[in-house]
Design a protein around this motif. Structure first.
Motif, PDB file in Angstrom:
ATOM      1  N   ASN B  28       0.812  -1.213   0.000  1.00  0.00           N
ATOM      2  CA  ASN B  28       0.000   0.000   0.000  1.00  0.00           C
ATOM      3  C   ASN B  28       0.857   1.280   0.000  1.00  0.00           C
ATOM      4  O   ASN B  28       0.455   2.305   0.548  1.00  0.00           O
ATOM      5  CB  ASN B  28      -0.971   0.028   1.193  1.00  0.00           C
ATOM      6  CG  ASN B  28      -2.162   0.931   0.943  1.00  0.00           C
ATOM      7  OD1 ASN B  28      -2.656   1.018  -0.176  1.00  0.00           O
ATOM      8  ND2 ASN B  28      -2.620   1.602   1.977  1.00  0.00           N
ATOM      9  N   HIS B  29       2.025   1.191  -0.608  1.00  0.00           N
ATOM     10  CA  HIS B  29       2.903   2.361  -0.675  1.00  0.00           C
ATOM     11  C   HIS B  29       2.459   3.295  -1.794  1.00  0.00           C
ATOM     12  O   HIS B  29       2.055   2.869  -2.861  1.00  0.00           O
ATOM     13  CB  HIS B  29       4.347   1.919  -0.922  1.00  0.00           C
ATOM     14  CG  HIS B  29       4.987   1.321   0.280  1.00  0.00           C
ATOM     15  ND1 HIS B  29       6.256   0.767   0.246  1.00  0.00           N
ATOM     16  CD2 HIS B  29       4.564   1.187   1.554  1.00  0.00           C
ATOM     17  CE1 HIS B  29       6.568   0.328   1.444  1.00  0.00           C
ATOM     18  NE2 HIS B  29       5.547   0.566   2.258  1.00  0.00           N
ATOM     19  N   GLU B  30       2.572   4.598  -1.499  1.00  0.00           N
ATOM     20  CA  GLU B  30       2.197   5.591  -2.501  1.00  0.00           C
ATOM     21  C   GLU B  30       3.254   5.735  -3.599  1.00  0.00           C
ATOM     22  O   GLU B  30       2.946   5.956  -4.747  1.00  0.00           O
ATOM     23  CB  GLU B  30       1.996   6.950  -1.840  1.00  0.00           C
ATOM     24  CG  GLU B  30       0.781   7.059  -0.924  1.00  0.00           C
ATOM     25  CD  GLU B  30      -0.537   7.049  -1.705  1.00  0.00           C
ATOM     26  OE1 GLU B  30      -1.585   6.793  -1.097  1.00  0.00           O
ATOM     27  OE2 GLU B  30      -0.505   7.279  -2.942  1.00  0.00           O
ATOM     28  N   TYR B  31       4.523   5.650  -3.196  1.00  0.00           N
ATOM     29  CA  TYR B  31       5.605   5.985  -4.102  1.00  0.00           C
ATOM     30  C   TYR B  31       6.149   4.727  -4.761  1.00  0.00           C
ATOM     31  O   TYR B  31       6.446   3.726  -4.095  1.00  0.00           O
ATOM     32  CB  TYR B  31       6.726   6.706  -3.349  1.00  0.00           C
ATOM     33  CG  TYR B  31       6.297   8.045  -2.809  1.00  0.00           C
ATOM     34  CD1 TYR B  31       5.566   8.135  -1.633  1.00  0.00           C
ATOM     35  CD2 TYR B  31       6.601   9.208  -3.501  1.00  0.00           C
ATOM     36  CE1 TYR B  31       5.135   9.363  -1.163  1.00  0.00           C
ATOM     37  CE2 TYR B  31       6.188  10.438  -3.030  1.00  0.00           C
ATOM     38  CZ  TYR B  31       5.447  10.508  -1.858  1.00  0.00           C
ATOM     39  OH  TYR B  31       5.033  11.730  -1.398  1.00  0.00           O
ATOM     40  N   GLY B  51       1.827   8.576  -6.637  1.00  0.00           N
ATOM     41  CA  GLY B  51       0.498   8.109  -6.276  1.00  0.00           C
ATOM     42  C   GLY B  51      -0.241   7.642  -7.512  1.00  0.00           C
ATOM     43  O   GLY B  51       0.186   7.872  -8.651  1.00  0.00           O
ATOM     44  N   GLU B  52      -1.362   6.978  -7.253  1.00  0.00           N
ATOM     45  CA  GLU B  52      -2.177   6.459  -8.367  1.00  0.00           C
ATOM     46  C   GLU B  52      -2.504   7.567  -9.355  1.00  0.00           C
ATOM     47  O   GLU B  52      -2.879   8.673  -8.965  1.00  0.00           O
ATOM     48  CB  GLU B  52      -3.472   5.869  -7.792  1.00  0.00           C
ATOM     49  CG  GLU B  52      -4.407   5.280  -8.810  1.00  0.00           C
ATOM     50  CD  GLU B  52      -5.648   4.682  -8.151  1.00  0.00           C
ATOM     51  OE1 GLU B  52      -5.504   4.078  -7.073  1.00  0.00           O
ATOM     52  OE2 GLU B  52      -6.744   4.832  -8.709  1.00  0.00           O
ATOM     53  N   LYS B  71      -3.027   1.754  -7.777  1.00  0.00           N
ATOM     54  CA  LYS B  71      -2.023   2.074  -6.769  1.00  0.00           C
ATOM     55  C   LYS B  71      -0.987   0.967  -6.649  1.00  0.00           C
ATOM     56  O   LYS B  71       0.195   1.239  -6.442  1.00  0.00           O
ATOM     57  CB  LYS B  71      -2.702   2.300  -5.417  1.00  0.00           C
ATOM     58  CG  LYS B  71      -1.760   2.750  -4.323  1.00  0.00           C
ATOM     59  CD  LYS B  71      -2.525   3.044  -3.045  1.00  0.00           C
ATOM     60  CE  LYS B  71      -1.603   3.565  -1.967  1.00  0.00           C
ATOM     61  NZ  LYS B  71      -2.351   3.891  -0.725  1.00  0.00           N
ATOM     62  N   GLU B  95       7.085   4.194   1.375  1.00  0.00           N
ATOM     63  CA  GLU B  95       5.894   4.675   2.062  1.00  0.00           C
ATOM     64  C   GLU B  95       5.794   6.194   1.996  1.00  0.00           C
ATOM     65  O   GLU B  95       4.696   6.761   1.968  1.00  0.00           O
ATOM     66  CB  GLU B  95       5.952   4.203   3.517  1.00  0.00           C
ATOM     67  CG  GLU B  95       4.681   4.397   4.291  1.00  0.00           C
ATOM     68  CD  GLU B  95       4.766   3.751   5.661  1.00  0.00           C
ATOM     69  OE1 GLU B  95       3.732   3.664   6.325  1.00  0.00           O
ATOM     70  OE2 GLU B  95       5.879   3.340   6.073  1.00  0.00           O
TER      71      GLU B  95
END
Lengths: 111, 112
Positions: B28-31, B51-52, B71, B95
């Motif tokens: 669930n990491h953004e980067y 991000g997505e 994502k 993260e």
């Protein structure tokens, strides 16, 4: 262009000895990180040191940071055969959200 | 948890062919980041995503395109492969910006 440069490029030591490798960088940073890469594998994050920290420990690893000299060192104490790998420093220039990796130090531990 | 996975592990292309490398993460990491690693050059950033639905160019983006529709996935495309794109490609996630990155096992690509 490389922000970080490791020194030496290659290092061979006897098992049980300490290994020291150095990283120099060019611009102001927020953080400096060290990674390990075993042959044929992806990189593994070892330790992160912030620009306002001077020393950090994690197990047998000791990292120092000298922002006035724009340099860092990674010390591995009591080396083991499993420490044989390439070690990379990575820096993030101030105001930049990306990491820039050095070219690495190839460490060989001789049993 | 699988962490960061990359598909395929190996690929051989002929000059001019196209392909897509897939990076998938379950943290669930953004980067997310795509790097290439060449002998004596260290890792160089190709493209990244914060991000997505977002992408941005890195140090060596020419000849590559990326997409982050979901994502958990970050795709790297080569539209017309060249021998200079022979390399090992790594995907990584983090993260937060400037945090420690988690790397996939790599894709070894050879362009003939």
């Amino acid at each position: 262009s490389q922000q970080g440069e490791e020194d030496p490029q290659a290092l061979s030591i006897q098992e049980g000895e300490n290994a020291t490798m150095n990283c120099s960088y060019k611009t102001s940073i927020n953080n400096l990180q060290w990674y390990r890469q075993n042959s044929g594998r992806g990189l593994v994050h070892l330790i992160l040191i912030r620009s306002n920290e001077r020393e950090k420990h994690s197990g047998r690893l000791r990292v120092t940071l000298d922002t006035s000299k724009k340099s860092s060192s990674l010390l591995i104490t009591a080396s083991r055969a499993a420490d044989t790998a390439s070690y990379f420093c990575a820096t993030d220039a101030s105001g930049n959200e990306k990491l820039t990796f050095g070219t690495g130090t190839r460490l060989t531990i001789i049993p | 948890n699988a962490g960061v996975t990359q598909t395929p592990k190996f690929r051989v292309l002929k000059t001019g062919q196209s392909m897509t490398l897939l990076c998938a993460q379950d943290m669930n990491h953004e980067y997310m980041y795509w790097y290439r690693q060449d002998p004596g050059m260290g890792l160089r950033l190709i493209h990244y995503s914060v991000g997505e639905g977002t992408t941005a160019k890195g140090e060596v983006p020419d000849g590559y395109n990326v997409s982050r529709l979901k994502k958990q996935n970050f795709l790297l495309g080569l539209e017309s492969a060249a021998p200079s794109q022979t390399s090992v490609y790594f995907c990584a996630t983090s993260e937060r910006p400037r945090g420690g990155q988690f790397f996939g096992p790599g894709t070894r690509l050879t362009v003939l």
